[in-house]
Every structure is written in C-alpha cells, then in structure tokens.
Design an enzyme around this catalytic site. Structure first.
Site, PDB file in Angstrom:
ATOM      1  N   GLU A 125       0.777  -1.242   0.000  1.00 41.89           N
ATOM      2  CA  GLU A 125       0.000   0.000   0.000  1.00 41.89           C
ATOM      3  C   GLU A 125       0.812   1.297   0.000  1.00 41.89           C
ATOM      4  OE1 GLU A 125      -4.004  -1.205   2.352  1.00 41.89           O
ATOM      5  OE2 GLU A 125      -2.277  -0.829   3.635  1.00 41.89           O
TER       6      GLU A 125
HETATM    7  C1  TNX Z   1      -4.666  -3.674   5.030  1.00 48.29           C
HETATM    8  S1  TNX Z   1      -3.009  -6.049   4.700  1.00 48.29           S
HETATM    9  C2  TNX Z   1      -3.352  -3.468   5.445  1.00 48.29           C
HETATM   10  C3  TNX Z   1      -3.097  -3.078   6.828  1.00 48.29           C
HETATM   11  C4  TNX Z   1      -4.358  -2.858   7.599  1.00 48.29           C
HETATM   12  C5  TNX Z   1      -5.341  -3.947   7.242  1.00 48.29           C
HETATM   13  C6  TNX Z   1      -6.610  -3.900   8.043  1.00 48.29           C
HETATM   14  C7  TNX Z   1      -1.994  -5.040   4.365  1.00 48.29           C
HETATM   15  C8  TNX Z   1      -0.821  -5.576   3.720  1.00 48.29           C
HETATM   16  N1  TNX Z   1      -2.257  -3.767   4.684  1.00 48.29           N
HETATM   17  O1  TNX Z   1      -2.275  -1.946   6.882  1.00 48.29           O
HETATM   18  O2  TNX Z   1      -4.064  -2.875   8.950  1.00 48.29           O
HETATM   19  O3  TNX Z   1      -5.669  -3.863   5.896  1.00 48.29           O
HETATM   20  O4  TNX Z   1      -7.419  -5.002   7.777  1.00 48.29           O
END
Ligand code: TNX
Length: 510
Positions: free
Chosen positions: A323
């Site tokens: 992300e």
């Molecule tokens: C997505 S999963 C994220 C996290 C959040 C999560 C909450 C991922 C690689 N990144 O930063 O905590 O969703 O469900």
C-alpha cells in the site's frame, strides 16, 4: 530445518498393584484433535492416568541435545498443567530418547502410539517431536472427567511448512506477557511461525540501537493516542527464544517504504523535504513513504536490517512493501530491489506483502498474498513462493458478522465456516500446491487493545486456519471440524479464554 532423528518413549510402569483395573472401551478416532491428523487408528482400550506418577526422563547416547533438554523440561511443565505430576513413588512415566534410523520426508512427521502400558512418540525432527507432543497435550486437555486416554496410533505430518499467525503490535502495542500467551496458543494448534508487524505509521516497536529515536519518539503512541510502547532488544531476544523452544519461528516485519510515518516522525532526514512528520494516531493507510532516492534512506535500512538480523534466529525478514500510494511503479521496484539486496547481504530471506512481486526478488523470497491475484501470479512467474493470507478468509481482524463490535469489515465478514472452508490451491489461477509455502492468519490491531480482544477475534477462527495449513485437503470436512471445534470451545471456557461463541459451534454436526 534441522533433521535430528529422535524417538521419545513414555513408558508407564505399574508397580505394586495386586489386580489389574478394568479398562474402559474407547475410540481414539473420535478424539477432537485440531488440526485433524493424517491417520488415526483406534485400538479401543485405555491408558490410565492415575495420580502419583513417577516421571523419569532418560537420554540415550546420540539422542538428545541441548535443544532437546529444553523441550523435555517444557513438556514436563505442560504435562504437569494437565494433571500429570511427578511423584516420588508409585507409577512411573518414563521418557527415553534415542535416534531412529529411518528419517521420514514429511515436514513435522511424528507417530504417537498409545498403548495400555506405554505411550511412544517418534519423530525425526525437533519440530515433529513438538507437534506430536501437542497432540498428546490436546488429548489430555480434552479428556474432561475421564482419567484415561484412548489407545491407538496417530500418524501425522503437515501439509504446508509455513503455518503462520501475524500480530500487529504497531497500531496497538502488546507487551511480552501477552505475546507469550499467544505463542502458547499457536503451539497448541501446531502453528509454527509468528510474524510480528513491528512498525507502521502509528508506532515503531523494536529498539534499534543506531537509531534510538525510533522507539523514544516513534514508539510513544498508538491508534487513539494511547501510550504505545516497544520491546528492547533484550526483551525481543527473550520472545524469540520463548517461541524457538516451542518450535515457532518469529518473523520480524518492518513495513517499508510506506506505512512508515512513525520513522518519518523520528528522523527528519528520511523525508525528501528533510522535515519530521507529526506522530499519527489515526487509521488511514497509504500516505507515508521513505525518500526513495536519498542515500540516507539506505544507510538507515542497512543499519536496521543489520541489527535485526543479529537477533533473528529464523531465516526470514519481512519488509512489508504494501500500500504505497505515493510512489511510481519504477521508484517502488527500485526501493524493494535495493532493500531485498540488503536483507540478502545479512544472510536472510525476504518476505513481503504481495506487491513486492512487482520487483525482481532474490531466490528464496516469499510473497504474502493478501489482496492482489496478479501479484501472486507475478511471484510464481519469477519462482518466488506464495504465502496465502487472503483477506476475505484469513484476516482475523475482520468482523464475524455485522454485529461484531471489534474488528474491521473492508474485506468481508468472516464466520468460522468462512475461515475453514477454503483452500489455497485453486484460489489464484496458476498458483499451484508446489508454489505455496503455506497459510497465515494476520491480526491487524486498529480496533483491539488487550488480550481479551485478541482472544475474541482469534478463537475459534485460529483453529480453522490451523487446519487449512496442516491437514491434507482430502481429509478436511466442515461438519466434522465444527464438532471438534465445539469440544475445544469447552476447553477455552475452562481456561477463561474470551472466545466468540459462533453460531457455527452450536449447530448440530451432521
Ligand atoms: C490492510 S493487509 C493493510 C493493513 C491494515 C489492514 C486492516 C496489508 C498488507 N495492509 O495496513 O491494517 O488492511 O485489515
């Protein structure tokens, strides 16, 4: 993994009794073991668990090592918790350790023979020995009022080498005692990897001696503005050792280049504009990034990985990589490739969220599939193994249903059946059994603050994920599982574990 051929014999010798007691008829194939073993053969008699057992531990030459001594003393403690206490006189329970000559190929292989007079546990690795002892401990835990175990043979091995759980200690911080308790739960379900998400926008949780402000400042808060916290390196070593003795590999994650606000707040030079960011206590994602074309960034990462590799006994370091919404694809790949090289330089393998498969990765890397099928396919295309953590099935921070107070719901509601009834093979086209290292259940901590919250989201779903990772696909069966899970829920109650009373557990097994 070390392959050390081992045999543990637990012998019960009866002394001084005039008449043999009448033994109850039993059926070991009905035992509620989770994850379900590969093969169970019942012999319908009983191994009596009377009081006053004399436990003798004998180490034969070539058998035991220092490692094994740790294991034996742990097993002694765990048996004691199950009411199998050592006495000075009376019946004896003997552990004899020796080396068998036929190593088996399967990961975590063990065989547990329960006879009227003896329990024998065979394994050809420390991991197998540990798994077999957990099966024995489950049988003891689930025996209820019975003062015997059913006799028979359990032959067992794991389907996947990686059966993981991830705890986010960044969004909210959890202390040593809480994490140790979780490690105990993981071991009980034969989960052998604990991935710790040690840094994110909201907090930096491991002392780094060359960059002390990471924890001084970057560790001083958490989601909602609470006090945060961090592990000193000494505490972290203690945790790694606690897990290692239980055959659990700790995988440390430092999420980068995004999810880095806590570091960006602690060291201004990590920002392209040279200005420290404010600490962050919200729950948005995707806004932060290290400065990709600054050499200071790589000096920082090098120091970090050097210090972390030195206190990591497992083979992996997780570099996050998820992300990053502020970078070009080119800059992202440039960063991941340089950081992967640093991890390799310090003798560790790279793990990262599925996005890292967009970069060229060193051999032995693992991409953790959470959301993007094309990234899992890109991993396979470059011979990188895939770890399955699909958010719709394995994210334990997802709510059970719309009424669940804790947790998030962006990916799905995940009831027990949803957590159980899936298979990593067939989920992403082109990603087959041989590409898959295993499964892992992440628990993100935006909404959870204490052990009781963790337990609520973990149980019963952790048991389901454990079975997805361990039990061969052909043996899995939902209606059988929910019956076994119900038996475990009684045990959770007796231990005051704050589990979610899923309606799935109440449903009649058909
Ligand atoms: C997505 S999963 C994220 C996290 C959040 C999560 C909450 C991922 C690689 N990144 O930063 O905590 O969703 O469900």
């Amino acid at each position: 993994m070390r392959i050390l051929p081992l045999l543990v014999l637990l012998l019960l010798g009866c002394g001084g009794e005039a008449t043999a007691p009448e033994l109850p008829e039993t059926d070991l194939s009905q035992a509620a073991i989770i994850p379900l073993p590969y093969k169970v053969t019942a012999t319908n008699s009983a191994f009596l668990l009377d009081e006053g057992i004399l436990m003798k531990i004998q180490a034969k030459p070539n058998g035991p090592s220092g490692e094994l001594e740790n294991f034996i003393s742990l097993l002694g403690e765990q048996l004691a918790e199950q009411g199998i206490t050592r006495a000075e006189t009376g019946r004896s329970l003997q552990l004899i350790l020796e080396a068998p000559n036929s190593p088996m190929a399967h990961s975590d292989w063990y065989q547990l023979d329960i006879e009227e007079e003896a329990i024998t546990l065979r394994a050809n690795s420390q991991a197998g020995l540990s798994s077999g002892s957990q099966t024995l401990l489950q049988l003891l835990a689930l025996r209820g009022e019975n003062n015997y175990l059913a006799t028979g043979t359990i032959e067992d091995h794991a389907r996947f080498v990686h059966r993981g759980f991830m705890l986010d200690v960044s969004r909210h911080f959890f202390g040593l005692e809480t994490v140790k308790k979780i490690i105990d739960y993981l071991a009980f379900y034969k989960i052998n990897r604990l991935h710790l998400h040690l840094s994110d926008d909201q907090g930096w949780r491991l002392e780094i001696k060359s960059f002390p402000n990471l924890t001084e400042h970057g560790g001083s808060t958490e989601v909602g503005g609470g006090p945060g916290g961090f592990y000193t390196q000494a505490e972290y070593r203690e945790l790694v050792e606690y897990a290692r003795i239980r055959q659990i590999m700790v995988i440390p994650e430092f999420d980068m280049p995004g999810h880095t606000n806590a570091a960006l707040a602690s060291y201004p030079d990590l920002n392209c504009d040279g200005k420290a960011r404010e600490l962050y206590t919200g729950t948005e994602v995707g806004f932060s990034s290290f400065c990709i074309h600054s050499e200071f960034t790589y000096h920082f990462v090098d120091s970090l990985i050097r210090e972390v590799a030195a206190i990591t006994t497992g083979s992996f370091i997780h570099i996050g990589g998820d992300e990053v919404h502020t970078l070009s694809a080119e800059d992202y790949a440039y960063f991941i490739e340089r950081v992967a090289g640093i991890v390799q330089d310090y003798g560790k393998q790279v793990m990262g969220w599925d996005e890292i498969a967009q970069a060229d990765l060193p051999p032995g890397s693992v991409a953790q599939y959470w959301n993007f099928a094309e990234n899992a396919q890109a991993a396979v295309a470059q011979d990188v193994q895939v770890l399955f953590s699909p958010a719709t099935r394995a994210y334990l921070d997802m709510k059970y249903d719309s009424t669940t107070e804790l947790g998030l719901a962006w990916a799905a509601y995940i009831e027990l059946e949803d957590a159980y009834d899936w298979d990593p093979v067939g989920m992403v086209e082109g990603v087959e059994e041989q590409h898959i290292i295993g499964v892992e259940a992440p628990l993100w901590a935006e909404t959870i603050e204490e052990l009781a919250d963790i337990e609520y989201l973990l149980f019963p779903r952790l048991a389901a994920i454990a079975e997805v990772g361990w039990t061969s696909a052909g043996r899995k069966d939902w209606s059988d599982f929910k019956g076994r899970a119900k038996a475990h829920s009684d045990w959770w109650s007796s231990r005051d574990i704050n589990y979610y009373p899923s309606p799935n557990l109440e449903a009649e097994a058909d």
